[in-house]
Scaffold this motif. Structure first.
Motif, PDB file in Angstrom:
ATOM      1  N   ASN A 230       0.908  -1.146  -0.010  1.00 34.25           N
ATOM      2  CA  ASN A 230       0.116   0.004  -0.079  1.00 34.25           C
ATOM      3  C   ASN A 230       0.897   1.236   0.030  1.00 34.25           C
ATOM      4  N   VAL A 231       0.788   2.010  -0.911  1.00 37.83           N
ATOM      5  CA  VAL A 231       1.526   3.320  -1.040  1.00 37.83           C
ATOM      6  C   VAL A 231       1.000   4.331  -0.318  1.00 37.83           C
ATOM      7  N   ALA A 232       1.759   5.076   0.392  1.00 36.85           N
ATOM      8  CA  ALA A 232       1.289   6.111   1.366  1.00 36.85           C
ATOM      9  C   ALA A 232       0.374   7.126   0.570  1.00 36.85           C
ATOM     10  N   ASP A 233      -0.521   7.647   1.414  1.00 37.30           N
ATOM     11  CA  ASP A 233      -1.456   8.808   0.788  1.00 37.30           C
ATOM     12  C   ASP A 233      -0.799  10.167   0.688  1.00 37.30           C
ATOM     13  N   THR A 234      -0.117  10.399   1.886  1.00 39.76           N
ATOM     14  CA  THR A 234       0.716  11.680   2.140  1.00 39.76           C
ATOM     15  C   THR A 234       2.257  11.515   2.209  1.00 39.76           C
ATOM     16  N   PHE A 235       2.753  12.444   1.821  1.00 35.50           N
ATOM     17  CA  PHE A 235       4.459  12.558   2.031  1.00 35.50           C
ATOM     18  C   PHE A 235       4.845  13.740   2.669  1.00 35.50           C
ATOM     19  N   SER A 236       5.759  13.564   3.831  1.00 37.59           N
ATOM     20  CA  SER A 236       6.266  14.868   4.304  1.00 37.59           C
ATOM     21  C   SER A 236       7.224  15.731   3.746  1.00 37.59           C
ATOM     22  N   ALA A 237       8.111  15.117   2.788  1.00 31.25           N
ATOM     23  CA  ALA A 237       8.998  15.836   1.952  1.00 31.25           C
ATOM     24  C   ALA A 237       9.224  15.002   0.589  1.00 31.25           C
ATOM     25  N   THR A 238       9.508  15.926  -0.315  1.00 27.29           N
ATOM     26  CA  THR A 238       9.739  15.401  -1.758  1.00 27.29           C
ATOM     27  C   THR A 238      11.110  16.296  -2.330  1.00 27.29           C
ATOM     28  N   VAL A 239      12.028  15.419  -2.788  1.00 27.85           N
ATOM     29  CA  VAL A 239      13.093  15.855  -3.113  1.00 27.85           C
ATOM     30  C   VAL A 239      13.341  15.569  -4.758  1.00 27.85           C
ATOM     31  N   THR A 240      13.523  16.426  -5.711  1.00 28.61           N
ATOM     32  CA  THR A 240      13.668  16.155  -6.985  1.00 28.61           C
ATOM     33  C   THR A 240      15.145  16.168  -7.275  1.00 28.61           C
ATOM     34  N   LEU A 241      15.909  15.224  -7.938  1.00 25.91           N
ATOM     35  CA  LEU A 241      17.510  15.463  -8.373  1.00 25.91           C
ATOM     36  C   LEU A 241      17.751  14.957  -9.529  1.00 25.91           C
ATOM     37  N   PRO A 242      18.511  15.175 -10.420  1.00 26.34           N
ATOM     38  CA  PRO A 242      19.066  14.333 -11.573  1.00 26.34           C
ATOM     39  C   PRO A 242      19.315  12.982 -11.138  1.00 26.34           C
ATOM     40  N   GLN A 243      19.264  11.926 -11.882  1.00 30.15           N
ATOM     41  CA  GLN A 243      19.251  10.660 -11.516  1.00 30.15           C
ATOM     42  C   GLN A 243      20.712  10.347 -11.384  1.00 30.15           C
ATOM     43  N   LYS A 244      21.528  10.863 -11.991  1.00 26.33           N
ATOM     44  CA  LYS A 244      22.865  10.749 -11.815  1.00 26.33           C
ATOM     45  C   LYS A 244      23.692  11.330 -10.433  1.00 26.33           C
ATOM     46  N   THR A 245      22.846  12.457 -10.101  1.00 29.03           N
ATOM     47  CA  THR A 245      23.064  12.941  -8.631  1.00 29.03           C
ATOM     48  C   THR A 245      22.968  11.822  -7.717  1.00 29.03           C
TER      49      THR A 245
ATOM     50  N   ILE B  24       9.230  11.072   0.808  1.00 31.54           N
ATOM     51  CA  ILE B  24       9.264  10.401   1.877  1.00 31.54           C
ATOM     52  C   ILE B  24       8.040  10.766   2.988  1.00 31.54           C
ATOM     53  N   ALA B  25       7.441   9.592   3.389  1.00 29.43           N
ATOM     54  CA  ALA B  25       6.441   9.351   4.254  1.00 29.43           C
ATOM     55  C   ALA B  25       7.128   8.947   5.647  1.00 29.43           C
ATOM     56  N   ALA B  26       5.923   8.647   6.467  1.00 25.79           N
ATOM     57  CA  ALA B  26       6.472   8.291   7.802  1.00 25.79           C
ATOM     58  C   ALA B  26       7.153   6.772   7.800  1.00 25.79           C
ATOM     59  N   SER B  27       6.780   5.952   7.056  1.00 28.21           N
ATOM     60  CA  SER B  27       7.465   4.715   7.210  1.00 28.21           C
ATOM     61  C   SER B  27       7.797   4.073   5.766  1.00 28.21           C
TER      62      SER B  27
END
Length: 368
Positions: free
Chosen positions: A121-136, A220-223
């Protein structure tokens, strides 16, 4: 009912993406399968071990109907790898059997119902989102992954600590004997957050992430953590527990330090490692002004000695290390020069890249 009609390589790619986490032996036999769902032209492939789940999509569906099934991942992958590259491959589902056919070759595989497959089950809400180039992100993991513990009773060490702090994304790994730290600066601003990503997830991400500027979104979610890139979605549980305070482990203020060629030191250590015993992988390093002497011995009284010239005018230090820990970091670094800072024979050594504060590697000494 025909599910798929496409070329071998087009079908092989999504299967290779999702099959990496499938384990041959499992308490739930269905977890050795992959879930295939077709909705018109869109076909999704999903695998899970209940801790990690990978999904990918391909526009290779045949017909307009909606259908799903599960089939043994390894068998299907082995069949497709063994087929000739030319010619179309069709997959047809009939009477709970999946038939794979190309030219005059035909294979009939048993299936299990899609409804029985235990998806995460995928979480409904996330506390943080990071966007990076794949190579980074790949670079971040590459610089520290080798320091993760394997099957340690301290379960929180069997993974990688990911820290969001200000504009920095930090990765840290340790097995209690050595610690690797790497950070990258982003244009995003984060409130401080720490999560531990399991070892298996990190190994899988290193396989899937590419050296490209295409972005990966990390939620990122709680677990749970979810990564979305290209046509792949990877969802992983997080490791619960308190990771050691890495800031206290990284030495500060060492006065005995020198710079040495990475490749030169790597070759010397590789030669010295030949004379270490399988269980006791120790090498002795004697650092004196102008010289670094590396020696190793084994139970047969055999010996290896390497001597390197260094630009060093500090105290004499006689210190032992597990040579594997030194080889791991030198093999993963891509720089020409490294800096080594030392306290005394009982203090950890700090390996870093000259004029670069974004990477640090701490290795504890061993008695020789």
């Amino acid at each position: 009912m025909q599910l798929v009609k496409t070329t071998r390589d087009t079908l092989l790619r999504p299967l290779q993406i999702v099959s990496g986490i499938v384990e041959r032996r499992h308490t739930m036999p269905i977890l050795a399968n992959i879930l295939i769902r077709k909705d018109g032209e869109n076909v999704s492939f999903l695998s899970t071990d209940t801790e990690v789940q990978i999904t990918t999509h391909a526009a290779i569906g045949s017909g307009a109907d909606v259908i799903g099934t599960t089939v043994a991942a390894r068998k299907l992958l082995d069949i497709l790898r063994a087929l000739p590259e030319s010619g179309d491959v069709t997959m047809t589902l009939l009477n709970k059997r999946l038939t794979v056919q190309t030219g005059k070759s035909r294979f009939a595989l048993q299936t299990l119902a899609a409804e029985e497959f235990p998806t995460v089950n995928v979480a409904d809400t996330f506390s943080a989102t990071v966007t990076l180039p794949q190579k980074t992100l790949k670079h971040l993991f590459q610089m520290v992954h080798f320091s993760m513990a394997q099957q340690d009773i301290r379960y929180y060490l069997n993974g990688l600590l990911l820290v969001l702090d200000g504009r920095n994304v930090i990765a840290v790994a340790t097995d209690g004997h050595r610690l690797a730290f790497c950070q990258v600066e982003t244009e995003q601003e984060f409130t401080r957050q720490e999560v531990i990503i399991p070892r298996k997830t990190i190994i899988e991400l290193q396989r899937l992430l590419e050296e490209s500027d295409e972005t990966v979104q990390l939620d990122i979610a709680a677990s749970q953590v979810k990564l979305t890139f290209a046509d792949i979605e990877l969802v992983s549980k997080l490791v619960e527990g308190k990771f050691p305070d890495y800031t206290r482990v990284i030495p500060k203020g060492y006065k005995n330090d020198f710079t040495i060629g990475r490749d030169e030191l790597l070759r010397s250590l590789q030669r010295a490692a030949i004379m270490t015993s399988d269980k006791f992988k120790g090498v002795r390093c004697i650092i004196t002004p102008g010289s670094m002497k590396i020696s190793s011995t084994n139970a047969d009284q055999e010996e290896a000695v390497e001597e390197l010239e260094i630009d060093y005018g500090g105290d004499s230090v006689d210190i032992g290390f597990n040579v594997t820990y030194l080889l791991d970091v030198l093999n993963n670094l891509k720089c020409d020069q490294i800096n080594i800072a030392l306290g005394d024979s009982n203090s950890s050594a700090l390996i870093s890249i000259p004029d670069n504060a974004d990477f640090k590697y701490v290795v504890m000494p061993m008695r020789i």
